[in-house]
Enzyme design. Structure first.
Site, short mmCIF file in Angstrom:
data_model
loop_
_atom_site.label_atom_id
_atom_site.label_comp_id
_atom_site.label_asym_id
_atom_site.label_seq_id
_atom_site.Cartn_x
_atom_site.Cartn_y
_atom_site.Cartn_z
N GLU A 175 -15.56 -3.44 6.30
CA GLU A 175 -16.68 -2.73 6.94
C GLU A 175 -16.16 -1.81 8.02
O GLU A 175 -15.56 -2.25 9.00
CB GLU A 175 -17.64 -3.78 7.53
N ASP A 225 -20.67 -18.31 14.54
CA ASP A 225 -22.14 -18.36 14.59
C ASP A 225 -22.57 -19.76 14.18
O ASP A 225 -23.59 -20.28 14.61
CB ASP A 225 -22.81 -17.43 13.57
N HIS A 236 -23.60 2.65 10.74
CA HIS A 236 -22.26 3.02 11.17
C HIS A 236 -21.91 4.47 10.86
O HIS A 236 -21.54 5.23 11.77
CB HIS A 236 -21.23 2.05 10.58
N ASP A 241 -24.69 -3.33 4.11
CA ASP A 241 -25.42 -3.71 5.32
C ASP A 241 -26.51 -2.69 5.57
O ASP A 241 -26.24 -1.52 5.84
CB ASP A 241 -24.47 -3.78 6.53
N ASP A 281 -28.88 -0.84 15.48
CA ASP A 281 -29.15 -1.93 14.53
C ASP A 281 -30.64 -2.16 14.31
O ASP A 281 -31.11 -3.31 14.27
CB ASP A 281 -28.51 -3.25 15.01
N MET A 286 -22.13 -14.60 1.67
CA MET A 286 -21.08 -13.91 2.40
C MET A 286 -20.72 -14.66 3.68
O MET A 286 -21.58 -15.24 4.33
CB MET A 286 -21.55 -12.48 2.74
N HIS A 300 -20.69 -15.53 10.68
CA HIS A 300 -19.33 -15.55 11.19
C HIS A 300 -19.00 -17.02 11.43
O HIS A 300 -19.89 -17.81 11.77
CB HIS A 300 -19.21 -14.84 12.54
N ASP A 332 -28.14 -6.26 8.31
CA ASP A 332 -27.33 -6.48 9.51
C ASP A 332 -27.98 -5.72 10.65
O ASP A 332 -27.60 -4.59 10.96
CB ASP A 332 -25.89 -6.01 9.28
N ASP A 370 -25.25 1.76 19.30
CA ASP A 370 -25.39 0.95 18.08
C ASP A 370 -26.74 0.24 18.09
O ASP A 370 -26.89 -0.81 18.70
CB ASP A 370 -24.24 -0.06 18.06
N LYS A 422 -16.58 1.05 11.08
CA LYS A 422 -17.51 1.45 12.15
C LYS A 422 -16.81 2.50 12.99
O LYS A 422 -15.68 2.31 13.41
CB LYS A 422 -17.87 0.23 12.99
N GLU A 473 -22.18 0.09 6.22
CA GLU A 473 -23.40 -0.22 7.00
C GLU A 473 -24.11 1.07 7.38
O GLU A 473 -23.50 1.98 7.94
CB GLU A 473 -23.04 -1.02 8.25
MN MN Z 1 -22.44 -5.00 9.68
#
Ligand code: MN
Length: 388
Positions: free
Chosen positions: A182, A58, A221, A246, A258, A89, A55, A288, A256, A184, A218
Site C-alpha cells: 500500500e 489492534d 492516498h 482500500d 479518510d 486481511m 493490525h 479504510d 489524510d 501513500k 487506497e
Molecule cells: Mn489503507
C-alpha cells in the site's frame, strides 16, 4: 427500486482501526471511548459487513503475555463466528512505536530492521490463525525528513530484502498469503518511499516471488497528492496485481481525511466502482476510513452502513450507465474501428511496417472524426445525479 443492502459477494470489510477509531488527531485527543475487538465485530455484524481486518496490535496489545494473546484470539474468533464475519486481511503495525520512528524495513539500524521482520513474522502467524489470506504492507514510517539521513538506493534494497525474507517465511509456514503493498504519498514522513501504487508495481518484478505480491491501493492516498486514483487501480488491475483495495474519500491536497467512501468525490468513486465491476475484481472491498470526529458510536454505524450503501448505489449507477442506449451509441461512435489497420499495428514485422508506411493516413482528415465528449460526460452526470 434497487435494493442497496450490502451484498456478501462484494466482500465489504472494515479494519478494527476504522470503526474502532477513537477520533484522535494531531491537535486533540480521543473523542470516543475505545471499544474492544469483540465490540467492533458486534458493530460490524449489525451493519451487515462481510469481514474484519486488523493490525497485530489492534487485536493483541504489543506487551500481551502468551496467555492474554490466546484468550484475545479465542474471543475474537468467537465474535467473528457469532457475527458471521471472516478476516480476509491482516497487517503489521510498523509505525506507532518510537522504535519505528525512522522506519522499519528501511531503518538505518540493522537491529531495528531485524525486529521489524520478527514482528511481522509473529503478526503473520496471528493473521493466519484468524484465517487471513491477504497480507498488507503499508510502509508507515519508511521515508525521511532529510535525505541526508538515509541512502534512497540502500532503502530500496533493504525493503526488498525484508519482503523476500517474509515471502519465504509465508511459503515455509504454508500460510498461502498474497502480499499487497500500500503506497501513500506524503504522510506521515516528510518524504515517503514508494509514494504511489506504481512505485510498488515497479518493485514487484524485482522480488524473489513476484507472483505472490501485488498492491492495495487506497482512494485517499493518490487523491491527496492530486493524482487520478482510478488510473492507478486500472494499472494494477491490468497487471493482475490488484489483490486488495482500500475505499474511502479525500479532498485533494488536504490532510489524510479518510472520509466515508464516496462522501466527497462522487464522480471518481463512480468510475472506480465501474472499473472494479466491469473488470470483475473479486477481492475484498475494504473501507479504510473512519467516522467524523463529531460522531458517537450510533453515528459510526451510520458511517459504516453508508460506506457500503454508497458502493451499492454506485454499482447500480454503473449498471445503468452500461445499459444506457444513448451512452452506448456515443461510445460506439467514438471508438473508430479499422480491422485492416489494426491487423498491421497489432504486432511489428518488417512487412507490416512497410505496409503501414505506405498507408495514406491524412492527419487533417483524421482530425475531423467527431468527439461528442461534452454530450457523453453530461449523460454520465445525469445518470449520477439520478435523473437518467
Ligand atoms: Mn489503507
Amino acid at each position: 427500486m434497487a435494493n442497496f443492502e450490502p451484498d456478501p459477494k462484494l466482500k465489504f470489510t472494515f479494519g478494527l482501526w476504522t470503526v474502532g477509531n477513537i477520533g484522535r488527531d494531531p491537535f486533540g485527543g480521543p473523542v470516543r471511548e475505545s471499544i474492544s475487538p469483540v465490540e467492533v465485530c458486534n458493530l460490524l455484524g449489525e451493519v451487515g459487513a462481510y469481514g474484519v481486518n486488523f493490525h497485530d496490535n489492534d487485536l493483541v496489545p504489543i506487551d500481551a503475555s502468551q496467555a492474554e494473546r490466546d484468550r484475545i484470539v479465542r474471543d475474537f474468533k468467537k465474535a467473528m463466528r457469532v457475527n458471521g464475519l471472516v478476516a480476509p486481511m491482516a497487517t503489521t503495525n510498523l509505525f506507532s512505536e518510537p522504535v519505528f520512528r525512522d522506519g522499519a524495513f528501511t531503518s538505518n539500524n540493522a537491529r531495528i530492521r531485524a525486529y521489524a521482520i520478527q514482528k511481522t513474522m509473529r503478526a503473520m502467524d496471528l493473521g493466519a490463525e484468524c484465517g487471513a489470506k491477504i497480507y498488507v504492507f503499508w510502509g508507515g514510517r519508511e521515508g525521511t525528513e532529510s535525505d541526508a539521513t538515509k541512502d534512497p538506493i540502500e532503502s530500496i534494497k533493504r525493503f526488498r530484502e525484508a519482503i523476500n525474507f517474509l515471502c519465504e517465511y509465508s511459503l515455509k509456514q504454508r500460510y498461502g498469503y498474497r502480499f499487497a503493498f500500500e503506497a501513500k504519498p506524503n504522510e506521515p514522513r516528510g518524504h515517503m518511499y514508494f509514494a504511489v501504487t506504481g512505485s510498488y508495481l515497479a518493485l514487484i518484478p524485482t522480488l524473489d516471488h513476484p507472483d505472490m505480491c501485488g498492491v492495495n491501493p487506497e482512494f485517499a492516498h493518490e487523491t491527496m497528492a492530486g493524482l487520478n486514483f482510478v488510473h492507478h487501480v486500472a494499472q494494477a488491475l491490468e497487471l493482475k496485481k490488484l489483490f486488495h483495495v482500500d475505499l474511502n474519500d479525500q479532498e485533494m491536497g488536504r490532510y489524510d481525511q479518510d472520509f466515508r467512501f464516496a462522501s466527497v468525490n462522487f464522480k471518481s468513486a463512480f468510475f472506480l466502482v465501474k472499473l472494479l465491476e466491469d473488470y470483475g475484481y473479486n477481492g475484498p472491498r475494504h473501507f479504510d476510513s473512519h467516522a467524523y470526529r463529531q460522531s458517537n458510536y450510533a453515528d459510526v454505524k451510520n458511517f459504516a452502513a453508508g460506506s457500503m450503501r454508497n458502493y451499492m448505489i454506485l454499482r447500480e449507477k454503473a449498471r445503468r450507465w452500461n445499459a444506457d442506449k444513448q451512452i452506448q451509441s456515443l461510445l460506439k461512435q467514438i471508438n473508430v474501428e479499422d480491422a485492416g489497420l489494426s491487423k498491421l499495428t497489432k504486432k511489428f514485422s518488417p512487412a507490416n511496417a512497410k505496409k503501414l508506411l505506405a498507408e495514406p493516413l491524412n492527419y487533417k482528415k483524421l482530425a475531423q472524426a467527431p468527439l461528442l465528449y461534452e454530450k457523453l460526460d453530461q449523460l454520465t452526470n445525469e445518470v449520477l445525479l439520478g435523473i437518467r
